[in-house]
Design a protein around this motif. Structure first.
Motif, PDB file in Angstrom:
ATOM      1  N   MET A 110       1.827 -52.759   5.373  1.00 45.30           N
ATOM      2  CA  MET A 110       2.003 -53.723   4.309  1.00 45.30           C
ATOM      3  C   MET A 110       0.757 -54.613   4.183  1.00 45.30           C
ATOM      4  O   MET A 110       0.254 -54.824   3.094  1.00 45.30           O
ATOM      5  N   LYS A 111       0.278 -55.165   5.318  1.00 43.99           N
ATOM      6  CA  LYS A 111      -0.901 -56.014   5.277  1.00 43.99           C
ATOM      7  C   LYS A 111      -2.128 -55.212   4.840  1.00 43.99           C
ATOM      8  O   LYS A 111      -2.994 -55.728   4.125  1.00 43.99           O
ATOM      9  N   PHE A 112      -2.173 -53.968   5.262  1.00 46.49           N
ATOM     10  CA  PHE A 112      -3.291 -53.106   4.890  1.00 46.49           C
ATOM     11  C   PHE A 112      -3.346 -52.922   3.372  1.00 46.49           C
ATOM     12  O   PHE A 112      -4.426 -52.981   2.769  1.00 46.49           O
ATOM     13  N   ALA A 113      -2.205 -52.738   2.757  1.00 48.26           N
ATOM     14  CA  ALA A 113      -2.144 -52.564   1.300  1.00 48.26           C
ATOM     15  C   ALA A 113      -2.601 -53.836   0.588  1.00 48.26           C
ATOM     16  O   ALA A 113      -3.316 -53.775  -0.425  1.00 48.26           O
ATOM     17  N   LEU A 114      -2.221 -54.991   1.106  1.00 42.92           N
ATOM     18  CA  LEU A 114      -2.644 -56.252   0.502  1.00 42.92           C
ATOM     19  C   LEU A 114      -4.160 -56.432   0.612  1.00 42.92           C
ATOM     20  O   LEU A 114      -4.815 -56.885  -0.341  1.00 42.92           O
ATOM     21  N   VAL A 115      -4.708 -56.080   1.750  1.00 38.87           N
ATOM     22  CA  VAL A 115      -6.156 -56.190   1.932  1.00 38.87           C
ATOM     23  C   VAL A 115      -6.875 -55.264   0.958  1.00 38.87           C
ATOM     24  O   VAL A 115      -7.865 -55.655   0.327  1.00 38.87           O
ATOM     25  N   ILE A 116      -6.398 -54.057   0.809  1.00 41.15           N
ATOM     26  CA  ILE A 116      -6.992 -53.101  -0.136  1.00 41.15           C
ATOM     27  C   ILE A 116      -6.886 -53.640  -1.564  1.00 41.15           C
ATOM     28  O   ILE A 116      -7.854 -53.557  -2.336  1.00 41.15           O
ATOM     29  N   MET A 117      -5.747 -54.212  -1.922  1.00 39.88           N
ATOM     30  CA  MET A 117      -5.577 -54.755  -3.275  1.00 39.88           C
ATOM     31  C   MET A 117      -6.526 -55.926  -3.516  1.00 39.88           C
ATOM     32  O   MET A 117      -7.088 -56.055  -4.611  1.00 39.88           O
ATOM     33  N   VAL A 118      -6.712 -56.771  -2.520  1.00 35.12           N
ATOM     34  CA  VAL A 118      -7.643 -57.896  -2.670  1.00 35.12           C
ATOM     35  C   VAL A 118      -9.065 -57.385  -2.824  1.00 35.12           C
ATOM     36  O   VAL A 118      -9.832 -57.878  -3.672  1.00 35.12           O
ATOM     37  N   ILE A 119      -9.441 -56.390  -2.051  1.00 34.01           N
ATOM     38  CA  ILE A 119     -10.786 -55.810  -2.154  1.00 34.01           C
ATOM     39  C   ILE A 119     -10.993 -55.196  -3.525  1.00 34.01           C
ATOM     40  O   ILE A 119     -12.044 -55.373  -4.161  1.00 34.01           O
ATOM     41  N   ILE A 120      -9.996 -54.503  -4.031  1.00 33.71           N
ATOM     42  CA  ILE A 120     -10.087 -53.893  -5.361  1.00 33.71           C
ATOM     43  C   ILE A 120     -10.200 -54.978  -6.432  1.00 33.71           C
ATOM     44  O   ILE A 120     -11.010 -54.868  -7.362  1.00 33.71           O
ATOM     45  N   ALA A 121      -9.413 -56.049  -6.290  1.00 36.10           N
ATOM     46  CA  ALA A 121      -9.459 -57.144  -7.268  1.00 36.10           C
ATOM     47  C   ALA A 121     -10.839 -57.797  -7.280  1.00 36.10           C
ATOM     48  O   ALA A 121     -11.393 -58.093  -8.352  1.00 36.10           O
ATOM     49  N   VAL A 122     -11.407 -58.022  -6.109  1.00 39.24           N
ATOM     50  CA  VAL A 122     -12.741 -58.617  -6.035  1.00 39.24           C
ATOM     51  C   VAL A 122     -13.768 -57.677  -6.644  1.00 39.24           C
ATOM     52  O   VAL A 122     -14.670 -58.109  -7.374  1.00 39.24           O
ATOM     53  N   ALA A 123     -13.650 -56.400  -6.389  1.00 38.01           N
ATOM     54  CA  ALA A 123     -14.584 -55.429  -6.957  1.00 38.01           C
ATOM     55  C   ALA A 123     -14.491 -55.412  -8.480  1.00 38.01           C
ATOM     56  O   ALA A 123     -15.516 -55.357  -9.175  1.00 38.01           O
ATOM     57  N   VAL A 124     -13.273 -55.470  -8.999  1.00 35.20           N
ATOM     58  CA  VAL A 124     -13.090 -55.492 -10.457  1.00 35.20           C
ATOM     59  C   VAL A 124     -13.695 -56.757 -11.046  1.00 35.20           C
ATOM     60  O   VAL A 124     -14.379 -56.717 -12.077  1.00 35.20           O
ATOM     61  N   LEU A 125     -13.473 -57.892 -10.402  1.00 31.90           N
ATOM     62  CA  LEU A 125     -14.041 -59.147 -10.901  1.00 31.90           C
ATOM     63  C   LEU A 125     -15.568 -59.116 -10.883  1.00 31.90           C
ATOM     64  O   LEU A 125     -16.219 -59.565 -11.827  1.00 31.90           O
ATOM     65  N   LEU A 126     -16.140 -58.591  -9.826  1.00 22.92           N
ATOM     66  CA  LEU A 126     -17.599 -58.474  -9.770  1.00 22.92           C
ATOM     67  C   LEU A 126     -18.121 -57.522 -10.845  1.00 22.92           C
ATOM     68  O   LEU A 126     -19.166 -57.764 -11.452  1.00 22.92           O
ATOM     69  N   GLY A 127     -17.383 -56.446 -11.088  1.00 21.42           N
ATOM     70  CA  GLY A 127     -17.765 -55.519 -12.150  1.00 21.42           C
ATOM     71  C   GLY A 127     -17.728 -56.186 -13.513  1.00 21.42           C
ATOM     72  O   GLY A 127     -18.642 -56.014 -14.331  1.00 21.42           O
ATOM     73  N   LEU A 128     -16.681 -56.952 -13.764  1.00 24.44           N
ATOM     74  CA  LEU A 128     -16.580 -57.666 -15.037  1.00 24.44           C
ATOM     75  C   LEU A 128     -17.691 -58.708 -15.173  1.00 24.44           C
ATOM     76  O   LEU A 128     -18.245 -58.898 -16.261  1.00 24.44           O
ATOM     77  N   LEU A 129     -18.007 -59.374 -14.087  1.00 23.74           N
ATOM     78  CA  LEU A 129     -19.096 -60.351 -14.107  1.00 23.74           C
ATOM     79  C   LEU A 129     -20.421 -59.676 -14.445  1.00 23.74           C
ATOM     80  O   LEU A 129     -21.189 -60.177 -15.280  1.00 23.74           O
ATOM     81  N   PHE A 130     -20.668 -58.532 -13.835  1.00 19.05           N
ATOM     82  CA  PHE A 130     -21.892 -57.778 -14.110  1.00 19.05           C
ATOM     83  C   PHE A 130     -21.963 -57.360 -15.575  1.00 19.05           C
ATOM     84  O   PHE A 130     -22.993 -57.529 -16.239  1.00 19.05           O
ATOM     85  N   VAL A 131     -20.859 -56.830 -16.097  1.00 17.97           N
ATOM     86  CA  VAL A 131     -20.834 -56.374 -17.494  1.00 17.97           C
ATOM     87  C   VAL A 131     -21.032 -57.549 -18.450  1.00 17.97           C
ATOM     88  O   VAL A 131     -21.767 -57.446 -19.436  1.00 17.97           O
ATOM     89  N   SER A 132     -20.411 -58.687 -18.154  1.00 17.60           N
ATOM     90  CA  SER A 132     -20.546 -59.830 -19.048  1.00 17.60           C
ATOM     91  C   SER A 132     -21.974 -60.356 -19.056  1.00 17.60           C
ATOM     92  O   SER A 132     -22.499 -60.713 -20.119  1.00 17.60           O
ATOM     93  N   PHE A 133     -22.637 -60.413 -17.896  1.00 13.13           N
ATOM     94  CA  PHE A 133     -24.032 -60.849 -17.873  1.00 13.13           C
ATOM     95  C   PHE A 133     -24.937 -59.864 -18.587  1.00 13.13           C
ATOM     96  O   PHE A 133     -25.895 -60.254 -19.259  1.00 13.13           O
ATOM     97  N   LYS A 134     -24.629 -58.596 -18.471  1.00 14.34           N
ATOM     98  CA  LYS A 134     -25.415 -57.572 -19.155  1.00 14.34           C
ATOM     99  C   LYS A 134     -25.279 -57.737 -20.678  1.00 14.34           C
ATOM    100  O   LYS A 134     -26.274 -57.680 -21.408  1.00 14.34           O
ATOM    101  N   MET A 135     -24.056 -57.967 -21.143  1.00 16.35           N
ATOM    102  CA  MET A 135     -23.831 -58.174 -22.572  1.00 16.35           C
ATOM    103  C   MET A 135     -24.498 -59.459 -23.048  1.00 16.35           C
ATOM    104  O   MET A 135     -25.091 -59.500 -24.133  1.00 16.35           O
TER     105      MET A 135
END
Length: 65
Positions: free
Chosen positions: A1-26
């Motif tokens: 259960m904790k492992f799944a939460l850690v993976i979800m947090v890592i994925i969420a951070v990765a998505v946010l960083l990706g969106l940040l990169f795309v927005s700065f590029k635009m």
């Protein structure tokens, strides 16, 4: 259960960083386009009528000298 939460947090951070990169590029793309347009079409500023009158008077005085 904790492992799944850690993976979800890592994925969420990765998505946010990706969106940040795309927005700065635009943003950078839009800034470059605006700079190109500004070079092609410089802004024409208009003075307030009273300031324009003073400016015209000074221009006439300079032309007389």
């Amino acid at each position: 259960m904790k492992f799944a939460l850690v993976i979800m947090v890592i994925i969420a951070v990765a998505v946010l960083l990706g969106l940040l990169f795309v927005s700065f590029k635009m943003l950078r793309k839009v800034q470059v386009e605006e700079a190109e347009q500004a070079k092609l079409n410089p802004k024409q500023y208009r003075l307030h009528p009273k300031l324009q009158q003073e400016f015209d008077k000074k221009q006439k005085e300079q032309d007389k000298n």
